[in-house]
Design an enzyme around this catalytic site. Structure first.
Site, PDB file in Angstrom:
ATOM      1  CG  ASP A  94     -60.435  13.911 -24.918  1.00 40.15           C
ATOM      2  OD1 ASP A  94     -61.472  14.251 -24.342  1.00 40.15           O
ATOM      3  OD2 ASP A  94     -59.296  14.186 -24.491  1.00 40.15           O
ATOM      4  CD  GLU A  95     -61.529  10.827 -19.541  1.00 40.30           C
ATOM      5  OE1 GLU A  95     -60.913  10.279 -18.609  1.00 40.30           O
ATOM      6  OE2 GLU A  95     -61.796  12.053 -19.542  1.00 40.30           O
TER       7      GLU A  95
END
Length: 469
Positions: A94-95
């Site tokens: 998610d990053e």
């Protein structure tokens, strides 16, 4: 992405929107992977023991992870980032870092002045956030800056659902009031060293100077920390960073004390590790065993082979040898098996192959001898029967004996299911031979709850539904 795992669950399950959700290991020794912002208000956070999270927020929805669903959403988001630049460096599902200057907006950014460039970056970031929401129904926070260090800090300041731009030249003003833990490379141990020296903020580090930090932390760590404290970070965005190792581990509900059980778990972990190696198309030379004992002391043992391997038998046998080097008398709460020094090829270990062939030959010989003994026993029985009368009838199997019981179905909270009559839903809980399912989809209103027997033939596991229809 904001509270990623929990946000995916809330988007997929209308009845959980706006309510505390905790995702992680649900056993007595499980830990929190992600907590929704609603759960964080009660003090729940990632890496917290799940038992503590239940005490802090007993009314939360506690769900096991659905990694195929998270991977599917992650692929969509990473695809959007790659439309902006070929230089995308994922940090997790998610990053990621993105170098906008390497993408289609690069020439416009290069030609723009500071003010115009900042406005263009903000516009790109807002478009990205809108695209993420449109494609995934999730919110994302964006941090924009001239370096990876400052972009990371900006993204933390932007959470949740925000956008922060740190302009070129303002790095020290932003960094100065932050606690030292805000900098990469400062963990609990380093923080304690700095605290004893009276260095509490990033401004304190910058004022102390490189020399004092080198004395406290050593040459490499001290010099690097001083550079980041004054906002210097020249690390490039590196796409598709190569994994240095592949590993798996398990924390057990009850400490393992039986040696045979420990070795069995080592075999299971080795098999899972090899599966991940095969998925990645890799092999490795160094086998690593991790053991956390009953007193929380953690030991690692490793052995380097002559050549890379992805052979399950070789990796399992090596891990077993390493386990023999560890005193497990008091019990084991965690085991892990990993492979490092990865390679894109496998050079077969001829000695291991020869050993495997010898073992196979020995097993075949043992089977042949057993068959010969059985045949001799049958012939002897026939001779005895011929002299003493008719053979005794074979015993009739008792009803129910030698019949394997049906496998017990296990349903995990949060798991996707479908029912022949009621359609798609998710497991809300199970126990005492029953499973409770809420029937709803990402596109429906909150659904009804129904309870079934755990072996109901009309209830089946299902794949995750996309978050947008």
């Amino acid at each position: 992405m904001d509270a990623f795992f929990a946000a995916v669950e809330q988007a997929a399950k209308p009845s959980l929107r706006g309510k505390p959700v905790v995702v992680g290991g649900l056993g007595g020794r499980g830990v929190v992977s992600t907590a929704s912002y609603e759960a964080r208000r009660f003090g729940v956070h990632s890496a917290m023991p799940m038992a503590q999270a239940r005490r802090l927020c007993p009314n939360a929805a506690f769900l096991a992870g659905r990694f195929p669903a998270y991977r599917e959403v992650s692929d969509i988001v990473m695809g959007l980032l790659r439309e902006l630049s070929p230089l995308v460096e994922p940090l997790s599902l998610d990053e990621a870092f993105v170098d906008l200057e390497a993408g289609p907006y690069g020439p416009a950014l290069a030609a723009a002045g500071p003010q115009e460039g900042a406005q263009l970056v903000l516009a790109i970031a807002e478009d990205l956030r809108a695209d993420i929401e449109a494609r995934t129904a999730l919110t994302g926070s964006v941090g924009a800056a001239g370096s990876k260090l400052m972009a990371k800090i900006a993204s933390e300041q932007a959470k949740p659902d925000g956008l922060v731009l740190i302009g070129i030249g303002s790095e020290r003003a932003v960094l100065s009031p932050l606690p030292v833990r805000a900098l990469p490379g400062v963990g609990p141990a380093t923080e304690q060293v700095l605290r004893r020296a009276g260095l509490l903020t990033v401004a304190d580090l910058a004022a102390a100077g490189e020399g004092e930090l080198v004395q406290l932390l050593g040459r490499a760590h001290g010099a690097g920390l001083y550079a980041t404290s004054i906002g210097l970070d020249e690390r490039p965005v590196v796409p598709d960073r190569d994994a240095k190792s592949v590993s798996v581990e398990d924390t057990f509900e009850v400490d393992l004390a039986d040696r045979d059980h420990i070795l069995h778990q080592v075999d299971v972990l080795a098999a899972r590790c090899v599966q991940r190696l095969h998925t990645a198309g890799r092999s490795g030379r160094t086998i690593v065993l991790k053991v956390r004992r009953f007193d929380f002391s953690t030991l690692t043992r490793s052995e380097t082979l002559r050549a890379p391997t992805d052979d399950e038998a070789v990796i399992a046998e090596t891990a077993r040898r390493l386990a023999a080097q560890v005193d497990t008398t008091g019990g084991v709460r965690l085991l892990g098996v990993g492979v490092s020094q990865l390679a894109d090829y496998t050079q077969e270990d001829l000695f291991a192959q020869a050993a495997a062939e010898a073992q196979a030959e020995a097993e075949a010989e043992a089977q042949a001898q057993a068959a010969a003994r059985a045949e001799a026993a049958v012939e002897e029985g026939e001779t005895a029967t011929g002299s003493e009368g008719p053979p005794e009838p074979e015993p009739t199997a008792v009803r129910g004996e030698d019949v394997e019981p049906p496998a017990i179905r296990h349903w995990r909270p949060g798991q996707d299911v479908t029912h022949a009559q009621y359609g798609p839903g998710w497991v809300q809980g199970s126990g005492v031979g029953r499973v409770t399912v809420r029937f709803e989809t990402p596109y429906s209103l909150p659904g009804r709850v129904r309870t079934f027997a755990i072996d109901d033939p009309e209830l089946e596991p299902a794949d995750p539904l996309p978050l947008r229809a």
